[in-house]
Design a protein around this motif. Structure first.
Motif, PDB file in Angstrom:
ATOM      1  N   PHE A   1      50.226  52.370  38.866  1.00 47.52           N
ATOM      2  CA  PHE A   1      49.711  51.318  37.994  1.00 47.52           C
ATOM      3  C   PHE A   1      49.715  51.757  36.533  1.00 47.52           C
ATOM      4  O   PHE A   1      49.198  52.835  36.202  1.00 47.52           O
ATOM      5  CB  PHE A   1      48.291  50.981  38.440  1.00 47.52           C
ATOM      6  CG  PHE A   1      47.563  49.982  37.587  1.00 47.52           C
ATOM      7  CD1 PHE A   1      46.566  50.397  36.726  1.00 47.52           C
ATOM      8  CD2 PHE A   1      47.870  48.638  37.654  1.00 47.52           C
ATOM      9  CE1 PHE A   1      45.864  49.475  35.960  1.00 47.52           C
ATOM     10  CE2 PHE A   1      47.181  47.714  36.888  1.00 47.52           C
ATOM     11  CZ  PHE A   1      46.172  48.137  36.041  1.00 47.52           C
TER      12      PHE A   1
ATOM     13  N   GLN B   1      47.160  46.141  33.281  1.00 50.76           N
ATOM     14  CA  GLN B   1      47.070  44.751  33.716  1.00 50.76           C
ATOM     15  C   GLN B   1      46.643  43.879  32.541  1.00 50.76           C
ATOM     16  O   GLN B   1      45.743  44.255  31.780  1.00 50.76           O
ATOM     17  CB  GLN B   1      46.062  44.612  34.852  1.00 50.76           C
ATOM     18  CG  GLN B   1      45.956  43.212  35.440  1.00 50.76           C
ATOM     19  CD  GLN B   1      44.907  43.149  36.541  1.00 50.76           C
ATOM     20  OE1 GLN B   1      43.711  43.010  36.282  1.00 50.76           O
ATOM     21  NE2 GLN B   1      45.364  43.268  37.791  1.00 50.76           N
TER      22      GLN B   1
ATOM     23  N   ARG C   1      43.287  44.322  30.470  1.00 50.80           N
ATOM     24  CA  ARG C   1      42.024  44.326  31.204  1.00 50.80           C
ATOM     25  C   ARG C   1      41.770  45.681  31.864  1.00 50.80           C
ATOM     26  O   ARG C   1      40.632  46.100  32.000  1.00 50.80           O
ATOM     27  CB  ARG C   1      42.035  43.230  32.259  1.00 50.80           C
ATOM     28  CG  ARG C   1      40.763  43.174  33.098  1.00 50.80           C
ATOM     29  CD  ARG C   1      40.567  41.830  33.752  1.00 50.80           C
ATOM     30  NE  ARG C   1      41.636  41.467  34.662  1.00 50.80           N
ATOM     31  CZ  ARG C   1      41.670  40.312  35.315  1.00 50.80           C
ATOM     32  NH1 ARG C   1      40.716  39.430  35.156  1.00 50.80           N
ATOM     33  NH2 ARG C   1      42.678  40.023  36.131  1.00 50.80           N
ATOM     34  N   GLN C   2      42.840  46.323  32.300  1.00 51.28           N
ATOM     35  CA  GLN C   2      42.697  47.625  32.955  1.00 51.28           C
ATOM     36  C   GLN C   2      43.889  48.477  32.584  1.00 51.28           C
ATOM     37  O   GLN C   2      44.974  47.951  32.312  1.00 51.28           O
ATOM     38  CB  GLN C   2      42.737  47.462  34.472  1.00 51.28           C
ATOM     39  CG  GLN C   2      41.472  47.056  35.130  1.00 51.28           C
ATOM     40  CD  GLN C   2      41.553  47.371  36.589  1.00 51.28           C
ATOM     41  OE1 GLN C   2      41.421  48.528  37.008  1.00 51.28           O
ATOM     42  NE2 GLN C   2      41.812  46.363  37.380  1.00 51.28           N
TER      43      GLN C   2
ATOM     44  N   THR D   1      46.873  35.369  40.542  1.00 49.57           N
ATOM     45  CA  THR D   1      45.759  34.627  39.971  1.00 49.57           C
ATOM     46  C   THR D   1      44.498  35.423  40.267  1.00 49.57           C
ATOM     47  O   THR D   1      44.550  36.411  41.002  1.00 49.57           O
ATOM     48  CB  THR D   1      45.641  33.215  40.571  1.00 49.57           C
ATOM     49  OG1 THR D   1      45.538  33.350  41.990  1.00 49.57           O
ATOM     50  CG2 THR D   1      46.854  32.384  40.240  1.00 49.57           C
ATOM     51  N   THR D   2      43.406  35.014  39.723  1.00 52.82           N
ATOM     52  CA  THR D   2      42.179  35.796  39.802  1.00 52.82           C
ATOM     53  C   THR D   2      41.842  36.189  41.233  1.00 52.82           C
ATOM     54  O   THR D   2      41.702  35.342  42.111  1.00 52.82           O
ATOM     55  CB  THR D   2      41.009  34.993  39.210  1.00 52.82           C
ATOM     56  OG1 THR D   2      41.346  34.650  37.865  1.00 52.82           O
ATOM     57  CG2 THR D   2      39.730  35.821  39.218  1.00 52.82           C
ATOM     58  N   ARG D   3      41.759  37.502  41.461  1.00 51.87           N
ATOM     59  CA  ARG D   3      41.346  38.082  42.743  1.00 51.87           C
ATOM     60  C   ARG D   3      42.230  37.668  43.903  1.00 51.87           C
ATOM     61  O   ARG D   3      41.792  37.623  45.040  1.00 51.87           O
ATOM     62  CB  ARG D   3      39.890  37.727  43.044  1.00 51.87           C
ATOM     63  CG  ARG D   3      38.932  38.269  42.008  1.00 51.87           C
ATOM     64  CD  ARG D   3      37.513  37.827  42.264  1.00 51.87           C
ATOM     65  NE  ARG D   3      36.627  38.288  41.209  1.00 51.87           N
ATOM     66  CZ  ARG D   3      35.372  37.945  41.104  1.00 51.87           C
ATOM     67  NH1 ARG D   3      34.826  37.153  41.989  1.00 51.87           N
ATOM     68  NH2 ARG D   3      34.642  38.403  40.119  1.00 51.87           N
ATOM     69  N   ARG D   4      43.464  37.360  43.617  1.00 47.37           N
ATOM     70  CA  ARG D   4      44.377  36.991  44.688  1.00 47.37           C
ATOM     71  C   ARG D   4      45.526  37.986  44.748  1.00 47.37           C
ATOM     72  O   ARG D   4      45.672  38.866  43.921  1.00 47.37           O
ATOM     73  CB  ARG D   4      44.912  35.578  44.468  1.00 47.37           C
ATOM     74  CG  ARG D   4      43.839  34.513  44.361  1.00 47.37           C
ATOM     75  CD  ARG D   4      43.057  34.357  45.632  1.00 47.37           C
ATOM     76  NE  ARG D   4      43.851  33.747  46.680  1.00 47.37           N
ATOM     77  CZ  ARG D   4      43.399  33.536  47.915  1.00 47.37           C
ATOM     78  NH1 ARG D   4      42.178  33.904  48.227  1.00 47.37           N
ATOM     79  NH2 ARG D   4      44.163  32.969  48.815  1.00 47.37           N
ATOM     80  N   GLU D   5      46.349  37.801  45.756  1.00 44.14           N
ATOM     81  CA  GLU D   5      47.445  38.711  46.041  1.00 44.14           C
ATOM     82  C   GLU D   5      48.438  38.814  44.892  1.00 44.14           C
ATOM     83  O   GLU D   5      48.713  37.838  44.206  1.00 44.14           O
ATOM     84  CB  GLU D   5      48.162  38.212  47.277  1.00 44.14           C
ATOM     85  CG  GLU D   5      49.328  39.034  47.734  1.00 44.14           C
ATOM     86  CD  GLU D   5      50.021  38.339  48.876  1.00 44.14           C
ATOM     87  OE1 GLU D   5      49.357  37.533  49.554  1.00 44.14           O
ATOM     88  OE2 GLU D   5      51.210  38.572  49.057  1.00 44.14           O
ATOM     89  N   GLN D   6      48.971  40.026  44.688  1.00 41.99           N
ATOM     90  CA  GLN D   6      49.969  40.255  43.657  1.00 41.99           C
ATOM     91  C   GLN D   6      51.371  40.092  44.247  1.00 41.99           C
ATOM     92  O   GLN D   6      51.673  40.643  45.298  1.00 41.99           O
ATOM     93  CB  GLN D   6      49.799  41.669  43.079  1.00 41.99           C
ATOM     94  CG  GLN D   6      48.470  41.852  42.368  1.00 41.99           C
ATOM     95  CD  GLN D   6      48.311  43.219  41.735  1.00 41.99           C
ATOM     96  OE1 GLN D   6      49.287  43.899  41.428  1.00 41.99           O
ATOM     97  NE2 GLN D   6      47.078  43.627  41.530  1.00 41.99           N
TER      98      GLN D   6
ATOM     99  N   PHE E   1      55.427  40.684  43.507  1.00 41.76           N
ATOM    100  CA  PHE E   1      56.242  41.579  42.691  1.00 41.76           C
ATOM    101  C   PHE E   1      57.595  40.973  42.320  1.00 41.76           C
ATOM    102  O   PHE E   1      58.195  40.225  43.105  1.00 41.76           O
ATOM    103  CB  PHE E   1      56.471  42.899  43.423  1.00 41.76           C
ATOM    104  CG  PHE E   1      55.272  43.789  43.432  1.00 41.76           C
ATOM    105  CD1 PHE E   1      54.288  43.652  44.395  1.00 41.76           C
ATOM    106  CD2 PHE E   1      55.109  44.762  42.452  1.00 41.76           C
ATOM    107  CE1 PHE E   1      53.168  44.460  44.391  1.00 41.76           C
ATOM    108  CE2 PHE E   1      53.988  45.584  42.434  1.00 41.76           C
ATOM    109  CZ  PHE E   1      53.018  45.436  43.411  1.00 41.76           C
TER     110      PHE E   1
END
Lengths: 115, 111
Positions: free
Chosen positions: B45, B48, B55-56, B95-100, B102
């Motif tokens: 990583f 983000q 954010r991170q 989207t917020t707190r959902r699967e990424q 690629f």
């Protein structure tokens, strides 16, 4: 700290054999997701499965099956009757639930299916 | 529905140069994450972006910077390239707190 370990760097099997890819994880959190991704030579990561930490039921999807055991912190992946098209690098990964967080990947297992 | 797209597909640079990689997220996604995958390793990583802000951030030097635009697309910039920056750079959208999800990645070679 969180960590994902895939001890098998490379595996070769003959077509139609069954093969299991091992994954062991470490985390202090109790709420998380576990994933398996497939990466063919093209490089794109293909999502295979997501499992949440509350659900230890095994899952089967066609020739693919997954065994999640919290007691041993393992999330193993089995391909039944392997095919040449299954040849790829497979990654196990972890992400904390309910947080927009980074995915922690293992180093991957390169799987060769020999015709 | 187009998935995550990245450009360019391949890139060759020399040490000391600067590079910009681009990512367009999947429709409806507002969060973009960048990962570096060195040869034989799992993706690591980088950072983000959400609402045009970082954010991170992972354990990468300041030579790695990014940007997110109002349309949610994103850029990854790497300055003063080193040989060790050679890798596959993957973009993921969510989207917020959902699967990424690629993208296909950009393969960067530094000579």
């Amino acid at each position: 700290a969180q960590k994902v370990t895939q001890a098998q760097t490379e595996i070769s099997v003959v077509e139609k054999e069954d093969v299991t890819l091992d994954c062991v994880y470490e985390t202090r959190d109790t709420t998380y997701y576990l994933f398996w991704y497939k990466q063919p030579p093209s490089g794109e990561l293909v999502f295979l499965i997501r499992r949440n930490s509350f659900d230890e039921q095994n899952e089967i999807s066609g020739r693919y099956s997954w065994n999640f055991q919290k007691s041993t912190s393992s999330f193993n992946f089995t391909i039944t009757a392997s095919q040449v098209v299954d040849s790829a690098v497979y990654f196990c990964a972890l992400i904390y639930m309910n947080r927009d967080d980074k995915i922690i990947f293992g180093k991957g297992t390169r799987l060769h299916i020999l015709p | 529905d187009a998935g995550v797209t990245q450009s360019p597909t391949h890139l060759i640079k020399t040490r000391g140069q600067q590079v910009t990689l681009r990512c367009s997220p999947k429709s409806g996604h507002d969060t973009v994450s960048w990962y570096q995958q060195a040869l034989g390793q799992g993706p690591q990583f980088i950072f983000q972006y959400y609402e045009e802000e970082e954010r991170q951030r992972g354990n990468f030097p300041d030579r790695f910077s990014g940007h997110q635009f109002p349309n949610y697309s994103s850029e990854l910039n790497v300055n003063a390239l080193l040989l060790g920056d050679s890798a596959l750079y993957l973009c993921a959208s969510s989207t917020t707190r959902r699967e990424q999800f690629f993208g296909p990645g950009t393969r960067l070679t530094v000579l």
